[in-house]
Design an enzyme around this catalytic site. Structure first.
Site, PDB file in Angstrom:
ATOM      1  N   SER A  38       0.802  -1.210   0.000  1.00  0.00           N
ATOM      2  CA  SER A  38       0.000   0.000   0.000  1.00  0.00           C
ATOM      3  C   SER A  38       0.845   1.275   0.000  1.00  0.00           C
ATOM      4  O   SER A  38       1.567   1.525  -0.966  1.00  0.00           O
ATOM      5  CB  SER A  38      -0.933  -0.077   1.212  1.00  0.00           C
ATOM      6  OG  SER A  38      -2.118   0.587   0.956  1.00  0.00           O
TER       7      SER A  38
ATOM      8  N   LYS B 102      -1.149  -3.977  -3.363  1.00  0.00           N
ATOM      9  CA  LYS B 102      -2.438  -3.450  -2.911  1.00  0.00           C
ATOM     10  C   LYS B 102      -2.610  -2.067  -3.490  1.00  0.00           C
ATOM     11  O   LYS B 102      -1.921  -1.130  -3.069  1.00  0.00           O
ATOM     12  CB  LYS B 102      -2.489  -3.422  -1.392  1.00  0.00           C
ATOM     13  CG  LYS B 102      -3.882  -3.120  -0.880  1.00  0.00           C
ATOM     14  CD  LYS B 102      -3.841  -2.163   0.251  1.00  0.00           C
ATOM     15  CE  LYS B 102      -5.144  -1.406   0.343  1.00  0.00           C
ATOM     16  NZ  LYS B 102      -4.952  -0.092   0.909  1.00  0.00           N
TER      17      LYS B 102
ATOM     18  N   GLN C 156      -8.451   3.630   0.901  1.00  0.00           N
ATOM     19  CA  GLN C 156      -9.605   3.530   1.801  1.00  0.00           C
ATOM     20  C   GLN C 156      -9.850   4.860   2.509  1.00  0.00           C
ATOM     21  O   GLN C 156      -8.916   5.631   2.737  1.00  0.00           O
ATOM     22  CB  GLN C 156      -9.358   2.463   2.877  1.00  0.00           C
ATOM     23  CG  GLN C 156      -9.471   1.034   2.400  1.00  0.00           C
ATOM     24  CD  GLN C 156      -8.338   0.626   1.501  1.00  0.00           C
ATOM     25  OE1 GLN C 156      -7.191   0.968   1.754  1.00  0.00           O
ATOM     26  NE2 GLN C 156      -8.635  -0.081   0.423  1.00  0.00           N
TER      27      GLN C 156
END
Lengths: 488, 488
Positions: free
Chosen positions: B310, B335, B339
């Site tokens: 991420s 990833k 979010q």
């Protein structure tokens, strides 16, 4: 998937997960509900006291709104709502309380009813081909002339090659009255055969009975579906008329079924007025179900294993404690609760199966998570439950692998010499592989490739299917004979 | 649990599951939401267009009513409602979209903020005892004189003996301003020491920097918390002022963090006006975040592994594509989504973390489920990631076990002879075990019991912690030196 004889054939219907099948059900289409106010679709119009509060609803609406407006992909709203219901049921932390959406609910109902809509052929995957194991008695498939050994090539002109068993089965099944055209390759027949079959309701068989030449009857019950009680009594009468001297009731790997059905199966063996089962509701109140009359003069054994669950355990408990039966085999599964399947309260075909009570044996024992212990313990031969070979690699000398463990158990089961069963491919293992290859006409390499692995499994299945290798059954018969004072 | 050097110490805070930590977050307390109408508790009062319909609500009410009236045990209604929300999020089939109830939400927020309330000691379990690894700089624990190596015996007079690490940590933590009395056994001190500490906000360290004697700087970033950007710039300045010639940024096992933070970390290395990252919303619209100015004259490598996820991948992607950095190590986690954590919309302290966008590298690559490939691949030595020994059984000659595989990797890592690493306890394995026992003062049996297993792990941890065994780091340094034309 294990090699247990009865599970080698994949019944056309059994595609559900185990926790759904392990059940003891009261279906609400047969059992009247109390006046709890649960009725399809009514809740939102006339708010009940247990309805979601404004605050709870606000929380759910907020999350739904976030998903609909912010999530990075578009979402199927029905799936999200089904998720909410799944989540509520999962919060109960009870594997037997589940929500099923329509498709799963339909399969479950068929299983409970002991019938389904289709052609009525039991199929299995053999050498990568969809092969008929048997055509069910009086089914459309049998009437149309489908035979065991037929290979299914196509369904309505769609080739089945490359499909998984369950995908192929899904293509074959369909609504009652609809037509399906099957392309079949029959052993010994040069050209493919085409049969058109009209799908119909098919009762699948849950009761298999035979009388051995020594006078001992064996009735195997595969699950307690709605038609199982009647079929059991039919077969019991037949064996008794043939002069049966003792009875083995085989409920190995029987995951359960409907409570009133197992009561009707137990009843002939439990004297009038004696309890068959007790049900304890959430308030702790117990209710006994008493036998309306029974008791047999011949001895009975119940044959069970760790796959005997729920209704099977009700039967075993009742027959042991009030029917004088001997339990043979292994400790049973251990599931002591009763579910109701609410299949009308959700108006979209979904179903809520929920645990509503405990059940106890006649003497008040709760088998939950303990199981019933056998009076005479017998384990199956280890090759009955050996894991299948993965067939993705060639196994050879001086390596270590889980598959080699299975290989060694198989070789021993087939009578070849083995010095270890721990997964280390020893010199003796190699020697036995060569001997097996020699005797079955496979190239003698001492290595286990796909061809040798398939031949091993084939020979092992043959061995498992021979009744006289079934040590658990043989022990159950022996116990009866000792009671009858017959020399085994 | 692996032996990776940095994970040997269990940080007092990190008790959350991995999928929660792998994140790239925009927290709604810092990021304004659009006018989508999502606000705490408002939804039920002013129905939005995405609210639950009468029919949907009816379904949920029906299930809630069944649970409240029919289920065989009493149920915590809050748990059922939380279950519903969990289920809605699970239906999205995205591991990064999750609902957290208050307790988990609080831990998550602490992780994101890079601070928590407590005493500020990093503890680990050593020989069954809760042992201080280090006291965090400027924390209440450090000010009170807690030292590395101290064994914690009691908390507020409650003995810690027999508790798990996380249970012990839970006892030590508590609200800001509250007092906690620790009983401590200090090595070399005969009697236990008692310290009373006032709990406070503690910033935990996410950035560790050092300048090697060869002029290469190494900055390890453990996660991208809110305070990480500032700390990184601070350390970067410090190393530059010390005359750093090249920089390794180590994001191995860094699970991610906050997007604006990683942007601030990348910025010094990306020339003004060049993109650092692109974010693509659900409509497919892309927005670039451009650098406000940067670019360094010294070479940079980013050190990553399959645990770099991420935000770590945002950094690696930006520095490779626009910062001229070399990626060293292993392919990263993969990833590629962003979010938002909605922590105010649910008024009970719960939090919804939901994927709202994809992120892409400056050149438009989506790393999701693929990861970033290193320019120079280096695997860690196998003993860095070896599974721990279970210590529940004694390992001996001529047996097979997963633990024996680990044993063989450990022996090889410690420099002992090994002929196989496949889990078969060979003659050579036995010989090496005896040599190890001889050299470490453990009874020489050739068998691996609990004592020998613990000694093996202890020696291995020592070895892992020596920087000059870190082959991945050494390669990252070597790459820099070759660019600088320094003979390694």
């Amino acid at each position: 998937m294990h090699f247990k004889g009865r599970t080698v054939a994949a019944f056309i219907l059994l595609t559900m997960v185990a926790s759904v099948l392990v059940t003891l059900t009261l279906a609400d289409r047969w059992i009247a509900l109390g006046s709890g106010g649960v009725a399809a679709g009514s809740a939102s119009n006339s708010p009940g006291q247990d309805d979601l509060s404004e605050k709870e609803l606000g929380k759910l609406n907020t999350v739904m709104e976030l998903i609909e407006t912010k999530y990075f992909r578009e979402v199927d709203r029905t799936k999200v709502l089904d998720g909410a219901i799944n989540g509520m049921m999962e919060a109960l932390d009870d594997p037997y309380s589940v929500y099923m959406e329509k498709h799963t609910a339909d399969q479950f109902s068929e299983s409970i009813e002991g019938s389904f809509t289709g052609v009525g052929a039991s199929v299995t995957m053999k050498d990568g081909k969809i092969t008929v194991e048997s055509a069910i008695k009086d089914s459309p498939a049998q009437r149309a002339g489908v035979l065991a050994g037929d290979v299914l090539l196509s369904v309505n002109e769609d080739k089945l090659e490359g499909l998984s068993l369950s995908d192929a089965v899904a293509k074959i099944r369909g609504p009652k009255g609809s037509k399906v055209k099957l392309g079949i390759q029959r052993p010994g027949v040069a050209n493919p055969i085409h049969l058109t079959i009209v799908r119909d309701d098919v009762d699948f068989e849950t009761v298999f009975a035979n009388l051995r030449s020594d006078g001992i009857g064996v009735i195997e019950i595969r699950q307690f579906s709605l038609n199982t009680g009647e079929r059991f009594i039919e077969e019991l009468d037949r064996l008794e008329k043939l002069g049966m001297k003792g009875l083995v009731i085989d409920v190995r790997d029987n995951p359960g079924g409907v409570l009133p059905v197992v009561v009707s199966v137990a009843q002939p063996f439990v004297p009038k007025g004696k309890p068959i089962v007790q049900v304890e509701d959430r308030g702790g109140k117990r209710e006994q179900t008493l036998s309306k009359g029974g008791g047999k003069s011949y001895p009975v054994t119940v044959l069970m294993n760790k796959g005997s669950a729920s209704a099977s355990e009700v039967l075993a408990g009742a027959l042991k404690e009030e029917g004088n039966a001997v339990l043979v085999g292994q400790t049973s599964f251990g599931k002591g609760t009763v579910q109701v399947s609410y299949d009308k309260v959700l108006d979209d075909g979904g179903l809520v199966k929920m645990t509503i009570a405990k059940w106890l044996t006649p003497l008040g024992n709760w088998v939950h998570e303990k199981g019933l212990k056998p009076d005479v313990e017998v384990l199956p031969p280890d090759y009955y439950t050996v894991a299948r070979l993965s067939k993705t690699k060639t196994l050879a000398r001086d390596t270590i692998d889980e598959d080699i463990k299975s290989l060694q158990i198989m070789l021993a089961g087939l009578g070849y010499e083995t010095d270890r069963k721990d997964g280390y491919f020893s010199e003796v293992t190699e020697k036995s592989v060569k001997a097996f290859q020699q005797q079955t006409g496979v190239p003698v390499t001492g290595k286990v490739d796909k061809t040798t692995a398939e031949k091993l499994e084939e020979k092992l299945i043959e061995r498992v299917r021979e009744d006289n290798n079934d040590t658990q059954l043989l022990k159950a018969v022996e116990v009866l004979k000792s009671k009858l004072d017959i020399t085994p």
